[in-house]
Design a protein around this motif. Sequence first.
Motif, PDB file in Angstrom:
ATOM      1  N   ASP A   1      17.819  29.175   3.520  1.00  0.00           N
ATOM      2  CA  ASP A   1      17.976  30.421   4.265  1.00  0.00           C
ATOM      3  C   ASP A   1      17.415  30.337   5.674  1.00  0.00           C
ATOM      4  O   ASP A   1      17.252  31.373   6.324  1.00  0.00           O
ATOM      5  CB  ASP A   1      17.300  31.573   3.498  1.00  0.00           C
TER       6      ASP A   1
ATOM      7  N   LYS B   1      19.932  26.563   9.634  1.00  0.00           N
ATOM      8  CA  LYS B   1      21.015  26.194   8.715  1.00  0.00           C
ATOM      9  C   LYS B   1      22.080  27.284   8.639  1.00  0.00           C
ATOM     10  O   LYS B   1      23.268  26.992   8.546  1.00  0.00           O
ATOM     11  CB  LYS B   1      20.449  25.829   7.353  1.00  0.00           C
ATOM     12  N   LYS B   2      21.667  28.537   8.719  1.00  0.00           N
ATOM     13  CA  LYS B   2      22.647  29.630   8.770  1.00  0.00           C
ATOM     14  C   LYS B   2      23.507  29.510  10.027  1.00  0.00           C
ATOM     15  O   LYS B   2      24.723  29.726   9.975  1.00  0.00           O
ATOM     16  CB  LYS B   2      21.946  30.978   8.726  1.00  0.00           C
TER      17      LYS B   2
ATOM     18  N   GLY C   1      27.543  28.859  10.242  1.00  0.00           N
ATOM     19  CA  GLY C   1      28.373  29.831  10.947  1.00  0.00           C
ATOM     20  C   GLY C   1      29.227  29.230  12.047  1.00  0.00           C
ATOM     21  O   GLY C   1      30.038  29.923  12.661  1.00  0.00           O
TER      22      GLY C   1
END
Length: 181
Positions: A31, A35-36, A40
């Motif tokens: 999370d 990495k998000k 994306g």
Amino acid sequence: MNGSPDMPLRPLSMVSHPEDRDLRFIMRLSDSAFKKACLGMEVGDTAHIFGPEGRFTLGNNPGGLVFLVGGIGITPVIPMLRELEKRAHRAPVCLFHSNRHGEDVICREDLRAISLESFVHIPVLTSEMPRINEELISSHVPDPGTMDYFVVGSRSFIRSMKDLLRHMQIPEERVHLDDFG
């Protein structure tokens, strides 16, 4: 890159060989904002990449090699194995790849594609068998004291492998570490 990463720079291990057309990275999902932001990204987005950096390399070693790898630590090992293929390396190469469960193993296809003459891949699934130990290494590695060891994984994995190799009286100059944790 979209989003606001939690760190402005992040080291990543490349799984691609220098001669590959595409640059591939592998990372465990989490999370983290970084990495998000990576997840994306869309085709056409821009990312700034620096490097490569580090000293976890094969050098010109013509002798036998042992890779002691924990989990996702396999990523820098794949291009090393491919480089050994390119060099037509003939000395023994043993890869001990430790994961908790079989479904945790990544880069399966890359590992299956390795066609080194004296390559042995030993999956170590710690939910089903003991961790990497002297008996396991000695049963697969001819004359362990003459090999060079490449160790990559979490800090605790590296620490346990260093202790094991010290116990096996492997000279320190034959042990090469990549601590990505």
